[in-house]
Design a protein around this motif. Structure first.
Motif, PDB file in Angstrom:
ATOM      1  N   PRO A  41     -32.651  13.380 -25.597  1.00 43.70           N
ATOM      2  CA  PRO A  41     -32.318  13.987 -24.300  1.00 43.70           C
ATOM      3  C   PRO A  41     -32.280  12.947 -23.186  1.00 43.70           C
ATOM      4  N   PRO A  42     -31.268  13.025 -22.332  1.00 50.07           N
ATOM      5  CA  PRO A  42     -31.227  12.104 -21.198  1.00 50.07           C
ATOM      6  C   PRO A  42     -32.355  12.396 -20.227  1.00 50.07           C
ATOM      7  N   MET A  43     -32.814  11.373 -19.525  1.00 51.11           N
ATOM      8  CA  MET A  43     -33.840  11.587 -18.518  1.00 51.11           C
ATOM      9  C   MET A  43     -33.192  12.104 -17.247  1.00 51.11           C
ATOM     10  N   HIS A  44     -33.809  13.094 -16.628  1.00 50.95           N
ATOM     11  CA  HIS A  44     -33.340  13.610 -15.347  1.00 50.95           C
ATOM     12  C   HIS A  44     -33.323  12.491 -14.325  1.00 50.95           C
ATOM     13  N   VAL A  45     -32.483  12.633 -13.341  1.00 58.94           N
ATOM     14  CA  VAL A  45     -32.507  11.683 -12.238  1.00 58.94           C
ATOM     15  C   VAL A  45     -33.781  11.892 -11.440  1.00 58.94           C
ATOM     16  N   GLU A  46     -34.493  10.823 -11.208  1.00 58.14           N
ATOM     17  CA  GLU A  46     -35.685  10.881 -10.369  1.00 58.14           C
ATOM     18  C   GLU A  46     -35.345  10.334  -8.992  1.00 58.14           C
ATOM     19  N   ALA A 150     -32.601   7.362  -9.871  1.00 58.45           N
ATOM     20  CA  ALA A 150     -32.540   6.577 -11.097  1.00 58.45           C
ATOM     21  C   ALA A 150     -32.438   7.508 -12.293  1.00 58.45           C
ATOM     22  N   ALA A 151     -31.849   7.029 -13.364  1.00 57.56           N
ATOM     23  CA  ALA A 151     -31.692   7.808 -14.585  1.00 57.56           C
ATOM     24  C   ALA A 151     -31.637   6.861 -15.775  1.00 57.56           C
ATOM     25  N   GLU A 152     -31.816   7.412 -16.971  1.00 61.83           N
ATOM     26  CA  GLU A 152     -31.763   6.586 -18.179  1.00 61.83           C
ATOM     27  C   GLU A 152     -31.108   7.350 -19.317  1.00 61.83           C
ATOM     28  N   ASN A 153     -30.222   6.664 -20.056  1.00 65.37           N
ATOM     29  CA  ASN A 153     -29.667   7.145 -21.315  1.00 65.37           C
ATOM     30  C   ASN A 153     -30.118   6.198 -22.418  1.00 65.37           C
ATOM     31  N   VAL A 154     -30.440   6.744 -23.576  1.00 67.25           N
ATOM     32  CA  VAL A 154     -30.855   5.954 -24.722  1.00 67.25           C
ATOM     33  C   VAL A 154     -30.094   6.438 -25.950  1.00 67.25           C
ATOM     34  N   ALA A 155     -29.733   5.511 -26.823  1.00 63.00           N
ATOM     35  CA  ALA A 155     -29.070   5.870 -28.081  1.00 63.00           C
ATOM     36  C   ALA A 155     -29.440   4.839 -29.137  1.00 63.00           C
ATOM     37  N   VAL A 164     -20.936   4.057 -28.923  1.00 65.26           N
ATOM     38  CA  VAL A 164     -22.077   4.575 -28.169  1.00 65.26           C
ATOM     39  C   VAL A 164     -21.622   5.255 -26.885  1.00 65.26           C
ATOM     40  N   VAL A 165     -20.618   4.707 -26.218  1.00 73.14           N
ATOM     41  CA  VAL A 165     -20.121   5.363 -25.002  1.00 73.14           C
ATOM     42  C   VAL A 165     -19.500   6.713 -25.348  1.00 73.14           C
ATOM     43  N   ASN A 166     -18.746   6.788 -26.441  1.00 74.27           N
ATOM     44  CA  ASN A 166     -18.187   8.073 -26.860  1.00 74.27           C
ATOM     45  C   ASN A 166     -19.294   9.074 -27.184  1.00 74.27           C
ATOM     46  N   GLY A 167     -20.356   8.594 -27.815  1.00 78.30           N
ATOM     47  CA  GLY A 167     -21.481   9.476 -28.117  1.00 78.30           C
ATOM     48  C   GLY A 167     -22.126  10.019 -26.863  1.00 78.30           C
ATOM     49  N   TRP A 168     -22.355   9.153 -25.877  1.00 77.56           N
ATOM     50  CA  TRP A 168     -22.934   9.602 -24.615  1.00 77.56           C
ATOM     51  C   TRP A 168     -22.010  10.578 -23.887  1.00 77.56           C
ATOM     52  N   MET A 169     -20.707  10.269 -23.890  1.00 78.98           N
ATOM     53  CA  MET A 169     -19.770  11.130 -23.175  1.00 78.98           C
ATOM     54  C   MET A 169     -19.624  12.500 -23.838  1.00 78.98           C
ATOM     55  N   ALA A 170     -19.902  12.587 -25.132  1.00 76.10           N
ATOM     56  CA  ALA A 170     -19.795  13.862 -25.842  1.00 76.10           C
ATOM     57  C   ALA A 170     -21.023  14.740 -25.642  1.00 76.10           C
ATOM     58  N   SER A 171     -22.068  14.204 -25.023  1.00 76.50           N
ATOM     59  CA  SER A 171     -23.288  14.957 -24.743  1.00 76.50           C
ATOM     60  C   SER A 171     -23.340  15.245 -23.250  1.00 76.50           C
ATOM     61  N   SER A 172     -23.452  16.522 -22.884  1.00 78.00           N
ATOM     62  CA  SER A 172     -23.279  16.906 -21.482  1.00 78.00           C
ATOM     63  C   SER A 172     -24.236  16.182 -20.536  1.00 78.00           C
ATOM     64  N   GLY A 173     -25.516  16.118 -20.880  1.00 75.14           N
ATOM     65  CA  GLY A 173     -26.471  15.491 -19.973  1.00 75.14           C
ATOM     66  C   GLY A 173     -26.266  14.008 -19.816  1.00 75.14           C
ATOM     67  N   HIS A 174     -25.990  13.317 -20.926  1.00 74.90           N
ATOM     68  CA  HIS A 174     -25.731  11.880 -20.851  1.00 74.90           C
ATOM     69  C   HIS A 174     -24.449  11.624 -20.065  1.00 74.90           C
TER      70      HIS A 174
END
Length: 209
Positions: A41-46, A150-155, A164-174
């Motif tokens: 799960p992507p981290m919410h923006v803090e 700030a926010a964070e994506n991890v894969a 990896v960019v396609n994977g992130w873009m296919a997930s709504s939160g990322h």
């Protein structure tokens, strides 16, 4: 510091339950990505970050200042691909996002991202929480970055920047994190650990000062 719960721009929808829920990665690539990989799960923006100026920031970043040139090239390719997505606009989880300004690579955020990817690869785990218990926000602050947002994506497991960019873009939160026009800086960290479970580890650290 406080968490933002505003939808669309300031909150990433969770791929597997939500922030604070299970972070055990699932097998396979979401959304039919080009290559097999896994996301958490992507981290919410803090919002409302701590002040910068850590006297230890340069020392903290020294172990990732010299990087494998191929890994650094992967990081730059992720920046290019992400900015192409932002320029074109995207639909994240059924919500359309217009074009957003290009992100700029920030050395402090790149330090935080590289250190986390290295930590995951060396210690063979995948989480937003570091092996020392650190949060994304603590890692950014320790690297000397002062943020308002700030926010964070991890894969892990994706072997190329495009995958990896396609994977992130296919997930709504990322995808929302990537397309958020209120985030202006990015740090990308790629680390290869051949003997680990996923071998390829990726971190995107986003911020706005």
């Amino acid at each position: 510091m406080r968490w933002s719960s505003v939808p669309l721009f300031l909150m990433g929808a969770a791929l597997m339950g939500g922030c604070g829920g299970p972070e055990t990665p699932s097998a396979g690539s979401p959304g039919g990505a080009q290559e097999e990989g896994t996301l958490i799960p992507p981290m919410h923006v803090e919002t409302g970050g701590a002040p910068s100026g850590s006297v230890t920031a340069s020392a903290i970043c020294s172990d990732v200042a010299t990087w494998d040139p191929a890994w650094a090239a992967f990081e730059e390719q992720v920046l290019v691909l992400v900015n192409q997505k932002r320029a074109a606009g995207a639909t994240c989880g059924g919500t359309a996002y217009g074009a957003a300004p290009a992100l700029t690579m920030n050395d402090q955020l790149r330090c935080a991202a590289r250190r986390h990817s290295k930590d995951m690869g060396v210690n063979n785990f995948m989480s937003h929480t570091g092996s020392d218990g650190s949060t994304p926000w603590q890692r950014m602050t320790a690297a000397g970055y002062s943020y308002r947002r700030a926010a964070e994506n991890v894969a892990a497991g994706y072997s190329t920047p495009a995958a990896v960019v396609n994977g992130w873009m296919a997930s709504s939160g990322h995808c929302v994190n990537i397309m958020n026009p209120q985030l202006v800086h990015i740090g990308v960290g790629y680390y290869n650990a051949p003997s680990s479970t996923y071998k390829h580890y990726w971190t995107q650290a986003f911020g706005a000062p």
